[in-house]
Write an enzyme that holds these catalytic residues in place. Structure first.
Site, mmCIF file in Angstrom:
data_model
loop_
_atom_site.group_PDB
_atom_site.id
_atom_site.type_symbol
_atom_site.label_atom_id
_atom_site.label_comp_id
_atom_site.label_asym_id
_atom_site.label_seq_id
_atom_site.Cartn_x
_atom_site.Cartn_y
_atom_site.Cartn_z
ATOM 1 N N TYR A 1 0.606 -0.081 14.912
ATOM 2 C CA TYR A 1 -0.261 -0.239 13.736
ATOM 3 C C TYR A 1 0.146 0.710 12.629
ATOM 4 O O TYR A 1 0.281 1.901 12.824
ATOM 5 C CB TYR A 1 -1.709 0.062 14.122
ATOM 6 C CG TYR A 1 -2.668 -0.105 12.963
ATOM 7 C CD1 TYR A 1 -2.949 -1.368 12.456
ATOM 8 C CD2 TYR A 1 -3.297 0.991 12.383
ATOM 9 C CE1 TYR A 1 -3.830 -1.537 11.399
ATOM 10 C CE2 TYR A 1 -4.187 0.827 11.320
ATOM 11 C CZ TYR A 1 -4.447 -0.431 10.838
ATOM 12 O OH TYR A 1 -5.316 -0.591 9.799
ATOM 13 N N GLN B 1 -4.851 -27.824 -10.827
ATOM 14 C CA GLN B 1 -5.012 -28.941 -11.784
ATOM 15 C C GLN B 1 -3.894 -29.978 -11.600
ATOM 16 O O GLN B 1 -2.879 -29.704 -10.966
ATOM 17 C CB GLN B 1 -5.059 -28.431 -13.229
ATOM 18 C CG GLN B 1 -6.086 -27.335 -13.499
ATOM 19 C CD GLN B 1 -7.536 -27.744 -13.321
ATOM 20 O OE1 GLN B 1 -8.378 -26.968 -12.900
ATOM 21 N NE2 GLN B 1 -7.855 -29.000 -13.620
ATOM 22 N N ARG C 1 -10.019 0.078 10.555
ATOM 23 C CA ARG C 1 -8.841 0.280 11.415
ATOM 24 C C ARG C 1 -8.142 -1.032 11.766
ATOM 25 O O ARG C 1 -7.444 -1.125 12.784
ATOM 26 C CB ARG C 1 -9.227 1.041 12.687
ATOM 27 C CG ARG C 1 -9.720 2.446 12.377
ATOM 28 C CD ARG C 1 -10.199 3.218 13.597
ATOM 29 N NE ARG C 1 -10.803 4.489 13.175
ATOM 30 C CZ ARG C 1 -10.124 5.625 13.002
ATOM 31 N NH1 ARG C 1 -8.843 5.661 13.234
ATOM 32 N NH2 ARG C 1 -10.735 6.717 12.595
ATOM 33 N N LYS D 1 -3.192 -2.832 7.807
ATOM 34 C CA LYS D 1 -3.329 -4.292 7.891
ATOM 35 C C LYS D 1 -2.360 -4.950 6.922
ATOM 36 O O LYS D 1 -1.833 -4.310 6.016
ATOM 37 C CB LYS D 1 -4.772 -4.691 7.573
ATOM 38 C CG LYS D 1 -5.601 -5.011 8.814
ATOM 39 C CD LYS D 1 -5.098 -6.240 9.568
ATOM 40 C CE LYS D 1 -5.831 -6.425 10.883
ATOM 41 N NZ LYS D 1 -5.047 -7.037 11.924
ATOM 42 N N ASP E 1 0.886 -1.172 0.000
ATOM 43 C CA ASP E 1 0.000 0.000 0.000
ATOM 44 C C ASP E 1 0.917 1.213 0.000
ATOM 45 O O ASP E 1 1.665 1.440 0.952
ATOM 46 C CB ASP E 1 -0.860 -0.047 1.266
ATOM 47 C CG ASP E 1 -1.766 1.170 1.417
ATOM 48 O OD1 ASP E 1 -1.589 2.160 0.688
ATOM 49 O OD2 ASP E 1 -2.651 1.110 2.297
ATOM 50 N N ASP F 1 -6.673 -0.798 -1.531
ATOM 51 C CA ASP F 1 -5.601 0.204 -1.649
ATOM 52 C C ASP F 1 -4.216 -0.428 -1.816
ATOM 53 O O ASP F 1 -3.205 0.264 -1.700
ATOM 54 C CB ASP F 1 -5.622 1.160 -0.439
ATOM 55 C CG ASP F 1 -5.426 0.439 0.880
ATOM 56 O OD1 ASP F 1 -5.172 -0.782 0.883
ATOM 57 O OD2 ASP F 1 -5.540 1.109 1.931
ATOM 58 N N GLY G 1 18.694 -5.618 0.420
ATOM 59 C CA GLY G 1 18.942 -6.945 -0.139
ATOM 60 C C GLY G 1 17.722 -7.825 -0.306
ATOM 61 O O GLY G 1 17.662 -8.636 -1.204
ATOM 62 N N ASN G 2 16.739 -7.698 0.603
ATOM 63 C CA ASN G 2 15.553 -8.549 0.525
ATOM 64 C C ASN G 2 14.383 -7.740 1.063
ATOM 65 O O ASN G 2 14.475 -7.134 2.129
ATOM 66 C CB ASN G 2 15.768 -9.808 1.371
ATOM 67 C CG ASN G 2 14.684 -10.836 1.144
ATOM 68 O OD1 ASN G 2 13.485 -10.543 1.204
ATOM 69 N ND2 ASN G 2 15.096 -12.064 0.875
HETATM 70 P P1 13P Z 1 -5.052 -0.652 4.973
HETATM 71 O O1 13P Z 1 -4.213 -1.610 5.761
HETATM 72 O O2 13P Z 1 -5.711 -1.319 3.808
HETATM 73 O O3 13P Z 1 -4.284 0.557 4.595
HETATM 74 O O4 13P Z 1 -6.286 -0.191 5.865
HETATM 75 C C1 13P Z 1 -6.009 0.476 7.032
HETATM 76 C C2 13P Z 1 -7.192 0.853 7.821
HETATM 77 O O5 13P Z 1 -7.020 1.203 8.957
HETATM 78 C C3 13P Z 1 -8.532 0.807 7.251
HETATM 79 O O6 13P Z 1 -9.483 1.316 8.138
HETATM 80 P P1 13P Z 2 -5.909 8.479 11.034
HETATM 81 O O1 13P Z 2 -4.451 8.244 10.830
HETATM 82 O O2 13P Z 2 -6.456 9.721 10.424
HETATM 83 O O3 13P Z 2 -6.383 8.166 12.422
HETATM 84 O O4 13P Z 2 -6.571 7.367 10.085
HETATM 85 C C1 13P Z 2 -6.521 6.090 10.449
HETATM 86 C C2 13P Z 2 -7.121 5.332 9.397
HETATM 87 O O5 13P Z 2 -7.034 5.665 8.254
HETATM 88 C C3 13P Z 2 -7.868 4.153 9.749
HETATM 89 O O6 13P Z 2 -8.694 3.784 8.720
HETATM 90 MG MG MG Z 3 -4.087 1.999 3.332
HETATM 91 MG MG MG Z 4 -4.766 -2.255 2.241
#
Ligand code: 13P
Ligand code: 13P
Ligand code: MG
Ligand code: MG
Length: 370
Positions: free
Chosen positions: A231, A244, A268, A234, A12, A52, A103-104
Site C-alpha cells: 500500500y 452531447q 487507509r 489509493k 499525489d 490530496d 518514456g511513459n
Molecule cells: P491517498 O491515497 O489519498 O493519499 O489516501 C491515503 C490514505 O491512506 C488515506 O487514509
Molecule cells: P502512517 O504512514 O503514519 O501510518 O499514515 C498512514 C496514513 O496516512 C493513512 O491515512
Molecule cells: Mg495522500
Molecule cells: Mg489521494
C-alpha cells in the site's frame, strides 16, 4: 486528419495535515512549471486538485502515450515534490514510485486517462477526478450513463445513440500485461453487469460509440499496489467523458453520481464509503473521506480549452452531499465490522497481514470429546 488529444495525468505528491489537500505553494509550482515548460509541447492545460491529488489536464497534438507530454507531467510533479519536501508536507512524492522517467508515465505511479479524436465543431467533455477511492468507483456510473435508459434518456430519445455502446473492461488483477474484454451494450448487458459488480477486479477502461465508432470515455486503471507491491495510497482515479450528440448529455453523465454509491477507499484505503460529488478543488475530512469526485465541464476548440464549468457546484448537489454524509455516517457506525471494512484480500495495509501471521500459530484444534 487533424486530431486533438486530451490527457489527464494526476498524482499525489504531498499534502497538508495528512491526506487533505496540496499546499498553495505546491499547487502554484506545478502550474508555473507547466506554463513555462509546456510551451511548444501542449496546446493548453488546466491544473486542479481533488483532495490530496493534483491533476493536470492537457490538450495537445502528440497522441496517446506521448513521451514528451508524459515527461512534462512527471517533471512538473518532481518540481512540486521538491516544494512539498521543503515545506515538510505529508507524503511528499507519494505517487512517484519510480526513480527515473522511462518514456511513459503509466506504471510509474501517476494515474493517466487519455483520448484522441477529431474535434467536432463543438466539443464538450467532462473531466472527473476522485480521491480516496479506486478506478472501480466509476464502474456503476459508467454502466448507468451509457447503458441504462433509467439514467440516460438519450438511449430512448436520441437517434444518435440507438446502437448503444461498447465497453472495454480490464482485469486489473492480471499484472503480466493487460487482460481485456470487449462487450456490447445492450446485447451483452448482463455479462457487463456480471463483471462490473466486482469493482476491485474488473474496471471499465474505455467506452465507445457503436453509432460512430468514436471514443466516448476513458478511465485511469492504475492499481498502485500492483506497482509498489504494497500500500502506498489509493489509486484516486480520473476519467474523461465526451458529452452531447452521439454521447450522453452532460446531465445524463452526471445523473448516476446522485446515488452516492458505496465504493472502496476512505480511511487507509481499507474501507467502504459513499462517493460524494464535490466542487472543484475540494478537500477531504471525515475519516479521511468520504471518497469524493469532482466533475468539470469544458469545451475544446482547435486545442484550446475553455474555462471549466464546475458541474457539482449547484444547489441540487448540496442536497446529495447531505444524503451522502448521512450514508457515510451510517456505515461508519459499524466501525471495522463486516461490510464497513474491505475484505482481507483488499486490505491495503500490511498490519493486518502481519497480525494474522502472528495469530496463526496460536490457533489450536480442539480435541474431540470421547
Ligand atoms: P491517498 O491515497 O489519498 O493519499 O489516501 C491515503 C490514505 O491512506 C488515506 O487514509
Ligand atoms: P502512517 O504512514 O503514519 O501510518 O499514515 C498512514 C496514513 O496516512 C493513512 O491515512
Ligand atoms: Mg495522500
Ligand atoms: Mg489521494
Amino acid at each position: 486528419m487533424n486530431k486533438t488529444t486530451l490527457s489527464i495525468i494526476k498524482a499525489d505528491i504531498g499534502s497538508l495535515g495528512g491526506h487533505i489537500k496540496p499546499s498553495t505553494p505546491l499547487f502554484k509550482k506545478v502550474e508555473e512549471f507547466i506554463e513555462k515548460e509546456g510551451k511548444g509541447i501542449v496546446s493548453d492545460y488546466f491544473v486542479s486538485h481533488t483532495g490530496d491529488d493534483m491533476a493536470i489536464l492537457f490538450s495537445h497534438k502528440h497522441g496517446i502515450g506521448s513521451e514528451e507530454v508524459h515527461k512534462l507531467a512527471w517533471d512538473a510533479f518532481l518540481a512540486g515534490t521538491e516544494v512539498a519536501k521543503s515545506q515538510g508536507l505529508y507524503g511528499a512524492g507519494q505517487d512517484l514510485l519510480k526513480d527515473s522517467f522511462s518514456g511513459n508515465i503509466r506504471g510509474m505511479g501517476p494515474a493517466v486517462a487519455e483520448m484522441e479524436f477529431v474535434e467536432r465543431p463543438n466539443e464538450p467533455f467532462l473531466f472527473f477526478a476522485a480521491d480516496k477511492t479506486d478506478p472501480g468507483a466509476y464502474n456503476l456510473p459508467l454502466y448507468l450513463m451509457f447503458a441504462d435508459p433509467m439514467y440516460n434518456s438519450g438511449l430512448i430519445l436520441s437517434p444518435n445513440m440507438a446502437k448503444g455502446f461498447k465497453f472495454v473492461i480490464m482485469d486489473v488483477n492480471h499484472t503480466e500485461g493487460d487482460r481485456i474484454i470487449e462487450l456490447n451494450a445492450p446485447e451483452e448487458l448482463y455479462d457487463i453487469a456480471a463483471l462490473l459488480r466486482d469493482n476491485e477486479r474488473f474496471v471499465v477502461e474505455s467506452v465507445w460509440s457503436r453509432e460512430t465508432g468514436e471514443i466516448a470515455a476513458v478511465v485511469s486503471t492504475t492499481r498502485l499496489h500492483n506497482i509498489a507491491g504494497k500500500y502506498t495510497g489509493k489509486d484516486d482515479p480520473v476519467m474523461l467523458v465526451r458529452v452531447q450528440g452521439p454521447f450522453p448529455a452532460t446531465g445524463e453523465a452526471l445523473a448516476p453520481f446522485n446515488i452516492g454509491h458505496y465504493v472502496a477507499g476512505f480511511m487507509r484505503g481499507s474501507h467502504t464509503g459513499p462517493l460524494m460529488p464535490v466542487k472543484m478543488n475540494s478537500s477531504v475530512s471525515y475519516f479521511d473521506g468520504p471518497p469524493v469526485v469532482c466533475a468539470l465541464g469544458f469545451c475544446v476548440h482547435n486545442g484550446k480549452l475553455t474555462e471549466p464549468a464546475d458541474a457539482f457546484d449547484h444547489p441540487y448537489w448540496d442536497y446529495i452531499r447531505a444524503k451522502v454524509s448521512r450514508k457515510a455516517t451510517e456505515i461508519r457506525e459499524q466501525g471495522f465490522s463486516g461490510a464497513a471494512m474491505l475484505p482481507y484480500s483488499e486490505l491495503e495495509y500490511g498490519g493486518i497481514v502481519q497480525k494474522m501471521q502472528k495469530l496463526g500459530p496460536k490457533f489450536y484444534i480442539r480435541e474431540k470429546a470421547e
